[in-house]
Scaffold this active site. Structure first.
Site, PDB file in Angstrom:
ATOM      1  NE  ARG A  91      -3.952  -2.972  -0.734  1.00  0.00           N
ATOM      2  CZ  ARG A  91      -2.877  -2.244  -0.444  1.00  0.00           C
ATOM      3  NH1 ARG A  91      -1.681  -2.808  -0.305  1.00  0.00           N
ATOM      4  NH2 ARG A  91      -2.989  -0.942  -0.275  1.00  0.00           N
ATOM      5  CG  HIS A 134      -0.069   2.251  -3.724  1.00  0.00           C
ATOM      6  ND1 HIS A 134      -0.405   1.086  -3.063  1.00  0.00           N
ATOM      7  CD2 HIS A 134       1.223   2.495  -3.368  1.00  0.00           C
ATOM      8  CE1 HIS A 134       0.636   0.642  -2.370  1.00  0.00           C
ATOM      9  NE2 HIS A 134       1.639   1.497  -2.541  1.00  0.00           N
ATOM     10  CD  GLU A 179       1.736   2.205   3.249  1.00  0.00           C
ATOM     11  OE1 GLU A 179       2.620   2.939   2.815  1.00  0.00           O
ATOM     12  OE2 GLU A 179       1.927   1.029   3.570  1.00  0.00           O
ATOM     13  CG  ASN A 305      -0.526  -1.500   4.269  1.00  0.00           C
ATOM     14  OD1 ASN A 305      -1.434  -2.324   4.158  1.00  0.00           O
ATOM     15  ND2 ASN A 305      -0.283  -0.590   3.350  1.00  0.00           N
ATOM     16  CE1 TYR A 307       5.998  -4.396   4.336  1.00  0.00           C
ATOM     17  CE2 TYR A 307       4.525  -2.567   4.823  1.00  0.00           C
ATOM     18  CZ  TYR A 307       4.974  -3.547   3.958  1.00  0.00           C
ATOM     19  OH  TYR A 307       4.404  -3.697   2.720  1.00  0.00           O
ATOM     20  CD  GLU A 363       1.447  -2.366   1.388  1.00  0.00           C
ATOM     21  OE1 GLU A 363       2.544  -2.086   1.919  1.00  0.00           O
ATOM     22  OE2 GLU A 363       0.893  -1.634   0.569  1.00  0.00           O
TER      23      GLU A 363
HETATM   24  O1  IFM Z   1       6.474  -0.806  -1.237  1.00  0.00           O
HETATM   25  C1  IFM Z   1       5.768  -0.181  -0.211  1.00  0.00           C
HETATM   26  C2  IFM Z   1       4.320  -0.002  -0.595  1.00  0.00           C
HETATM   27  O2  IFM Z   1       4.173   0.729  -1.759  1.00  0.00           O
HETATM   28  C3  IFM Z   1       3.583   0.723   0.498  1.00  0.00           C
HETATM   29  N1  IFM Z   1       3.786   0.084   1.778  1.00  0.00           N
HETATM   30  C4  IFM Z   1       5.129  -0.209   2.164  1.00  0.00           C
HETATM   31  C5  IFM Z   1       5.840  -0.984   1.065  1.00  0.00           C
HETATM   32  C6  IFM Z   1       7.276  -1.314   1.486  1.00  0.00           C
HETATM   33  O3  IFM Z   1       7.970  -0.140   1.742  1.00  0.00           O
END
Ligand code: IFM
Length: 468
Positions: A91, A134, A179, A305, A307, A363
């Protein structure tokens, strides 16, 4: 890229997981500004991130993406690295200012770069998952209002048209935006990202135009590249109440509205959440008739995404505070490690959205202070960085995804963020998300142990398929 076979278990999904199925896509991700460098080469125009980085105090240590991972010059070797990892898909994103001039005409040198990259990926049997936006908006568009200007949504559709003609047949999946929440809120609401504006009203308007641009781009993407899937990538996080009190539970709901539903409701239900209209309190976006239908045009997949999670405590009626969990595990971003949140949020989307399309985890990954033993230039430093926390992190998140799949959530693939250490926006180069270590003085790439384990897992998975 080999180590003893028993290393695969360090990251592998649990036994019996649906993720072992050969059709499940495993990949890694990057983005243009974070890795390419070559900021002034071959006709690339300035982007909002070039200006933001040049403004004092915006980015740690005054760092910028002028060189980054120098991927623009090292792309062929980077594809070799991807092939050695054995990923099914890669990606990456296109730098809009590299491929179009200020009059909207194609820049052949910029386009050639991405054609070469996509061709080489195809030669190596790696599918291309391409993101159009992006965050590196051409500066000349920001000079005319950026995402506050409705015109930008139409220029974005032109850009999508150009790219899908240029790369037609070479792309497995297009994502319009990465995002939009970050582009709108961090870029226009709190100023942590380019272009650095700080107005809640502008965040709402920028979001609306980002989403409108997404909808306007879809017909061209479909017409020009009929075989490719088309979708959008959203950053998501579950919110948990700090206590059982009704006020805190409401705070958690409010957080999820703000963080997730602000993007997903328009996309999947054709309307902004009721609660958003209340939260905007006079900062409502201007929405023209027909916009919401454009935004809600069908998509083939949704990229998510994930985290971390947030824990919330009520602050008055319509606001909340974040409550840090001091005893929990954190990464160097100070993000709590909470794999269960991935399962919870996937299942909650399954309940909330009857039209939830197939999901890719586009992500997931973590930053850690990874240091090469003996220094990267040292010939003795062949030993991989043993990024134990990342290995555990990935393994537990794979397991959470797997559990959600067992509960009926249709997840088709998983991309680790990131292929390699890179420019982590306002944090600069210190926050290392890569499974491959980058020495930014020498540009030497060195797979960390998580990369070796991932590669070994993927190798074993392919061998099992071959043996059938
Ligand atoms: O590095 C970023 C990415 O560009 C977008 N999503 C979160 C990642 C970590 O912060």
């Amino acid at each position: 890229m080999t180590e003893s076979p028993d290393i695969a278990h360090l990251v592998a999904p649990p036994e019996g997981s649906r993720m072992h199925h050969p059709d499940f896509v495993f990949g890694v991700g990057t983005s243009s500004y974070q890795i390419e460098g070559a900021a002034r080469e071959d006709g690339r125009l300035p982007s909002i991130w070039d200006s933001f980085c040049a403004a004092p105090g915006k980015v740690a240590r005054g760092e910028n993406g002028d060189v980054a991972c120098d991927h623009y010059h090292r792309w062929a070797k980077d594809v070799d690295l991807l092939a050695e990892l054995g990923v099914d898909a890669y990606r990456f994103s296109i730098a809009w200012p590299r491929v179009m001039d200020a009059e909207g005409r194609p820049n052949p040198r910029g386009l050639d770069f991405y054609k070469r990259l996509a061709d080489r990926l195809a030669e190596r049997g790696i599918r291309a998952f391409v993101t159009l936006y992006h965050w590196d908006l051409p500066r000349h568009l920001e000079d005319r209002g950026g995402w506050l200007n409705r015109e930008t949504a139409y220029r974005f559709a032109d850009y999508a048209d150009l790219m899908s003609r240029a790369l037609s047949g070479r792309v497995a999946a297009w994502a319009t935006h990465n995002e939009p929440w970050c582009a709108a809120y961090l870029g226009y609401g709190n100023g942590h990202h380019a272009p650095g504006h700080t107005s809640p009203r502008w965040a709402a308007q920028a979001m609306h135009h980002l989403l409108l641009g997404h909808g306007l781009a879809l017909p061209a993407l479909r017409a020009n590249d009929a075989e490719a899937q088309v979708g959008l990538v959203a950053n998501i996080a579950p919110g948990y109440p700090a206590s059982d009190s009704p006020a805190d539970r409401r705070a958690a709901e409010l957080f999820e509205t703000y963080q997730n539903a602000w993007v997903l409701d328009p996309l999947l239900q054709g309307r902004y959440p009721e609660a958003m209209w209340r939260l905007w309190k006079g900062c409502e976006p201007l929405v023209l008739p027909g916009d919401m239908d454009t935004i809600a045009r069908p998509i083939d997949y949704l990229g998510l995404n994930y985290y971390s999670r947030s824990v919330l405590r009520a602050k008055g009626d319509d606001d909340f505070d974040w409550v840090r969990q001091p005893d929990a595990e954190h990464t160097t971003m100070d993000w709590e490690v909470y794999p269960q949140g991935l399962q919870d949020i996937l299942e909650s989307f399954g309940r909330q959205y009857p039209k939830l399309p197939p999901i890719y985890i586009t992500e997931n990954g973590m930053s850690s202070a990874d240091v090469m033993a003996g220094g990267a230039d040292d010939a003795a430093a062949e030993e991989a960085v043993d990024d134990v926390q990342r290995q555990h992190y990935l393994k537990r998140h794979f397991a959470a995804c797997s559990r959600a799949m067992d509960k009926g959530i249709d997840v088709r693939g998983y991309f680790i963020w990131s292929l390699m250490d890179n420019f982590e926006w306002a944090w600069g180069y210190e926050r290392r998300f890569g499974i491959v270590h980058v020495d930014f003085d020498t540009q030497r790439r060195s797979p960390k142990r998580s990369a070796l384990a991932y590669a070994e897992y993927l190798r074993q998975r392919k061998a099992r398929v071959g043996a059938r």
